[in-house]
Write an enzyme that holds these catalytic residues in place. Structure first.
Site, short mmCIF file in Angstrom:
data_model
loop_
_atom_site.label_atom_id
_atom_site.label_comp_id
_atom_site.label_asym_id
_atom_site.label_seq_id
_atom_site.Cartn_x
_atom_site.Cartn_y
_atom_site.Cartn_z
N HIS B 59 0.82 -1.22 0.00
CA HIS B 59 0.00 0.00 0.00
C HIS B 59 0.85 1.27 0.00
O HIS B 59 0.32 2.35 -0.21
CB HIS B 59 -1.06 -0.02 1.12
N ASP B 197 0.73 -7.63 1.96
CA ASP B 197 1.01 -6.20 1.87
C ASP B 197 2.51 -5.94 1.74
O ASP B 197 3.11 -5.28 2.58
CB ASP B 197 0.41 -5.47 3.08
N SER B 626 3.92 2.04 8.41
CA SER B 626 3.62 1.13 7.31
C SER B 626 4.88 0.83 6.52
O SER B 626 5.59 1.76 6.13
CB SER B 626 2.59 1.75 6.38
#
Lengths: 690, 690
Positions: B59, B197, B626
């Site tokens: 992402h 991810d 992230s």
């Protein structure tokens, strides 16, 4: 869901699950604990005191006890109910019964006496019905005894069940709805669960011991056996059993039936139910009391809707179609090799009959969705049957059945409203009108002008609902009329009954004839299945059919979804966690205060450091088991089974090892009676063991 | 979220968690593993080969790599991307960067040089800004170096961060969206999770080692340190750390701020975001490519919406208001006893300033929601600033900032559409118009006739959007115009910029002046808080601010809801379990086949008998983390942190022991590269240890 007699054959397995006592106790209906297990008709229950006290689920007493005793002034759903002394106990709606199973024995030969494989189907239907009536008549040797011929294995085997029918049942205790159905429809079929799904009733009989309708002079029924309650409770891994009356499973179907249900029937039912819920939401109102009257029907729809939806998902997740197709193919190849030409022909005919029935089934769903019309048809029919000798009447219309009809009529008072009944009927009728006319009843269709503009249909429906027979009172009067009097009536409802009577008889006969044929074909199929099961060394048991069954296993959590495990117990704290103040998560203030104060009393279960609220076990149950006693290896009550889990609800079609039973923990019941209700009279009566 | 230097002070705690090596490694930014940790600006990442290969989240590469390289012919979201050789790697959107932290040291005195507690706020703002500019200028001694003055503890402490800025970054590997964002918005912030991810980039520099924009001749950046990847992976209970760049937490707020956020701000933000999502759904279309262009903004809105909703629930579940009120009261009573009169006065003033800001905040949310207008304002301002000497320009408009502005303009091409920008602006403007005029900007309100009928406003907005500057190309031309040229333009967009310029300057000055005051008051508050923390023997750490941080802990499941426990690992089978074929649960056929075949290869984790997909740990992270490396005690990469759990997302406001970090397991990455992609070139480059 084993029949009690099978427990003797399962000694090894039951021992392996952790049971250490004498197993043969379980196979004898007269022995403790089986003799403490009763049916409420649709729900299960058990005696829990020598004075006729009965434990069951809250949701089993909602209709006949809570709804019946509630009105604008006194709402038992809101405040719950505790009888502080016997005289306070609330009587039930007409027809509420406690059934104690006394005997059960095989009578297949007697039921099928006079028929053979070549008997014409209609004759077969009639002979079998006459046989059943005779058997029942012979069996019912006193007014308190009810006998039922029960079909096992789709009519391959019949058993005669002799039950004691107790007619005076009273409400002793029910928590408020915010405990008894905490989580409501949202949590229904779900875990983690925090529902106080318990209630207490008491069975009464007359002083001479005969069973009798409600009478102040009646005395508590003294059951020969009753369950003690364990305040020590069970732990994770413990042996447990559920004894009760599971209603219906479909584990011995042909593949054609399974496939149709999964691919067509489920979806059609979902559509039907969804619309039903919408109709009630649209038309039932708080103001005129109809919302309360249709509460039961709606929650029935919702419950079933959720169940079917769960079955659809479960069928997919457990690959049911694929696995059942494999099983079926194995069976078919066994048949091809081992069965006679005749057996194969029967099987072929069965599958064709099933396919034919499937074709007609969807339209049938949309026929006859008027409580009013169904009832007038029964009353009209009853008037005709009453002209005959009792023994010659159609079963369902004999003297013994009159009481049930009267009770149906009485139920109009609290679960029927003509306006809403009409709206539901109209909506279903519109759908019915859209089926091909070959699938509809011609006379009925003609009466309601279903081939014409639906506005004309509406006019006809309105006419029928302008009848003077729209209430319990007027229907009671109607019941008194002779068939001549009815036939001369111009009341539009009676005219409808009269004009469609012959057609109804035709369809009844058709259905009975097909039923008789199916029974023959199914029994042939089951015989083949039995030999096939033997050939692969697999035990067979009859599908649930409302008779007393046993299931044993262990207290156990489960993983149904990757990465998540359900723990076997939920806690009081979980109630507070879910509390929002908004129904169905509107826990009572006192309850929340007690939880906050960690006032667990002696009901604490150390490993979870709280009072256990609900628990999981790998027991095999289904609808009808609601209210069943969950007992430990010492036959003490440790909980009341009340639900399954949506993820495995497809287990009605196939046993699934991951399926779990949700029971409300007896410790939560005791804690509630003690801390919340201060119901010392009840606690004193229960035999609590530690 | 500790600053690396704090690790030396935490020796005992880190050892207790199971770490056995030399802790001082962690406190030195030049040492392995800290030197392998990089920022992508908003996301974290790490070097995983000696050839500049970088691992981060899927992402984190969606916008600048996947969206930028996708068009109608080639959709990287659909098919994913594997560079089979270096030449195939895809270049990034303009402005994508890799930042390597080189140094960080305290410079509070230098930043506050020339100001004291009595300096007028506006002067304070200007002096501090000048100081910062000077510090940065002195620090940026070569074109590849970027320096930032970072505020810690709300401006109580300043540090200078020196980073290497790598400008040529290329996409090496991304799975298809149905792996990279499996579960999509539905599973976002949720567990159990099954998201692949992960993605791989590569950093390039020129042959002489200087950092340079994309150029075919560039060569891979050779990082001094990189993380090896463990194919053995971690087990439940293992020690793990996350090293990365958490963006922002709010754990050191005054109670007034917390209370306002929880009781007012959250709800207002939810409303704003919900409307934003609706607006994009309503106006962005598949056909004209605007759906793709607004995909990023929408998913940002959705992500934030879900986060805030989770924070609202979490605040309730963890009783945040009550507990923080208690904490605050303790602090206040400490202050009352121990603080000087002056300190108390400062605290009082801070609380008043905060209350004043709260009053203005809601209206401000609805001001300026036009990307077009924001950009033209910046470009107009830039033209004014460009007249000055570089050193005298406002920060953000210096030569060093020109590149960022150019990149913003370029981004119009792939994430902007004038029609949709106008619709969003109009809708927000209507809400803005409904605030009291005292809370609105007068000149701006007048320009758009906000006091009049909204139809007139619409006409004005339409006029502005009839500008000839609605695209990246035309804006690039605009950038070349001098301020004189702009001022003589009659283009309605430029006229708007011109007419509201002075007002913007006024509000900027007001905001800077208030900001400077707040910085002073907050630093006083923090000093009090420090002494209070000391008095109760509690360790203090700065809120996350985008600088490199360390968090350590263990692989661990969690119970957040009564009766349910989340296991620490999810499995490949869970992907198949969730698969419906419908986005976001549309796993690829090959993936499903490999799962069905149980083709785990050497990546199997025995205790779950599968390849682990995602795992939980009790690490303390937040947005910005992230893509962070999750490493084991041997500093080997075992996963990439990519999410928190909705139930504990309120931990941005307060550390919550039950909070969990979700990482994608390195074994799933390796299994995917091996079994699914056959990406041997990449596997060969990674240093895989067992």
């Amino acid at each position: 869901m084993w029949e009690p007699y099978q427990m003797d054959e399962l000694k090894k397995e039951v021992r392996a699950a952790g049971f250490k006592r004498n197993i043969s106790n379980l196979s004898n209906l007269f022995n403790h604990p089986m003799s403490a297990i009763v049916s409420l008709g649709g729900c299960s229950a058990s005696f829990v005191s020598p004075e006729g006290l009965i434990a069951t689920n809250y949701h089993c007493v909602e209709g006949s006890f809570l709804q019946f005793n509630s009105n604008k002034e006194e709402n038992l759903f809101e405040r719950g109910f505790v009888a502080r002394e016997r005289g306070d106990e609330k009587k039930s709606a007409p027809g509420a019964r406690v059934y104690v199973t006394l005997e059960s024995f095989e009578i297949t030969d007697k039921v099928l006496e006079g028929v053979n494989d070549l008997t014409d189907s209609l004759a077969r239907a009639s002979i079998v019905q006459e046989n059943k009536k005779r058997i029942i008549k012979e069996c019912e040797d006193s007014p308190e005894i009810e006998c039922r011929v029960r079909s096992f294995f789709s009519g391959e085997t019949y058993k005669l069940e002799k039950v004691l029918k107790i007619k005076d049942v009273r409400l002793v205790y029910a928590p408020p709805a915010h405990t008894g159905e905490y989580g409501g429809e949202i949590d229904n079929w779900m875990y983690p669960r925090h529902t106080g799904d318990f209630a207490l009733l008491r069975a009464y009989v007359s002083e001479d011991g005969s069973t009798q309708e409600f009478n102040k002079a009646n005395v508590p029924y003294k059951s020969e056996s009753y369950l003690k309650i364990s305040s020590a409770g069970i732990e994770e891994g413990d042996f447990v059993m559920v004894l009760g009356y599971p209603g219906r499973t479909n584990r011995l179907l042909t593949f054609n039936e399974i496939k149709w249900d999964l691919e067509v029937g489920f979806a059609a039912t979902v559509k039907f139910l969804k619309r039903g819920i919408e109709l009630i939401d649209e038309h039932a109102k708080e103001e005129d009391g109809t919302k309360l009257k249709y509460r039961g029907l709606k929650s029935g729809y919702e419950n079933y809707f959720k169940k079917i939806s769960g079955q659809i998902d479960g069928a997919k997740n457990f690959d049911l179609i694929q696995s059942e197709q494999g099983t079926w193919e194995d069976f078919v190849s066994y048949v091809n090799t081992n069965a006679s030409h005749e057996e194969k022909t029967y099987l072929q005919e069965l599958l064709e009959l099933i396919d034919q029935e499937h074709k007609e089934r969807l339209a049938r769903t949309y026929y006859g969705n008027s409580k009013l019309i169904s009832l007038v048809n029964r009353v009209y029919r009853n008037a005709i049957e009453k002209e005959k000798l009792d023994s010659e009447r159609k079963s369902g219309y004999q003297d013994r059945d009159q009481e049930r009809m009267t009770n149906s009529i009485r139920s109009l008072a609290y679960s029927f409203d003509a306006r809403i009944d009409k709206e539901i009927f109209l909506d279903r009728l519109r759908d019915y009108s859209e089926f091909d006319s070959s699938l509809r009843r011609p006379k009925f269709s003609q009466f309601f002008k279903l081939e014409q503009d639906f506005e004309l249909t509406k006019t006809e429906v309105n006419k029928v609902y302008s009848s003077r027979y729209l209430s319990a009172e007027s229907f009671s009067e109607l019941m008194k009329l002779s068939i001549e009097e009815m036939n001369s009536s111009s009341d539009p409802l009676i005219v409808l009954a009269k004009e469609t009577y012959e057609e109804s008889m035709y369809y009844e006969e058709k259905s009975e004839s097909e039923g008789a044929r199916r029974q023959l074909l199914k029994s042939k199929f089951i015989k083949l299945l039995r030999t096939y099961y033997q050939s692969i060394d697999k035990q067979i048991y009859a599908d649930a059919n409302g008779t007393l069954r046993v299931t044993y296993g262990n207290v156990k959590g489960v993983t149904l979804q990757d990465g998540v495990s359900y723990k076997p117990f939920t806690t009081l704290e979980g109630i507070a966690q879910k509390h929002t103040g908004v129904e169905p998560f509107n826990a009572g203030k006192k309850l929340l205060d007690l939880i906050k104060a960690k006032d667990y009393g002696k009901y604490v279960y150390k490993p979870i450091n709280s009072v256990p609220v609900n628990f999981l076990s790998d027991l095999d149950i289904t609808g009808g088991n609601s209210g069943s006693a969950t007992i430990n290896a010492k036959f003490e009550l440790v909980g009341l089974a009340f639900d399954g889990m949506l993820e495995t609800i497809i287990s009605d079609y196939k046993y699934i090892p991951q399926a779990r039973t949700i029971s409300v923990d007896a410790r939560y019941l005791l804690w509630t009676l003690d801390k919340l209700e201060g119901a010392e009279n009840i606690l004193d009566e229960l035999v609590i063991v530690n």
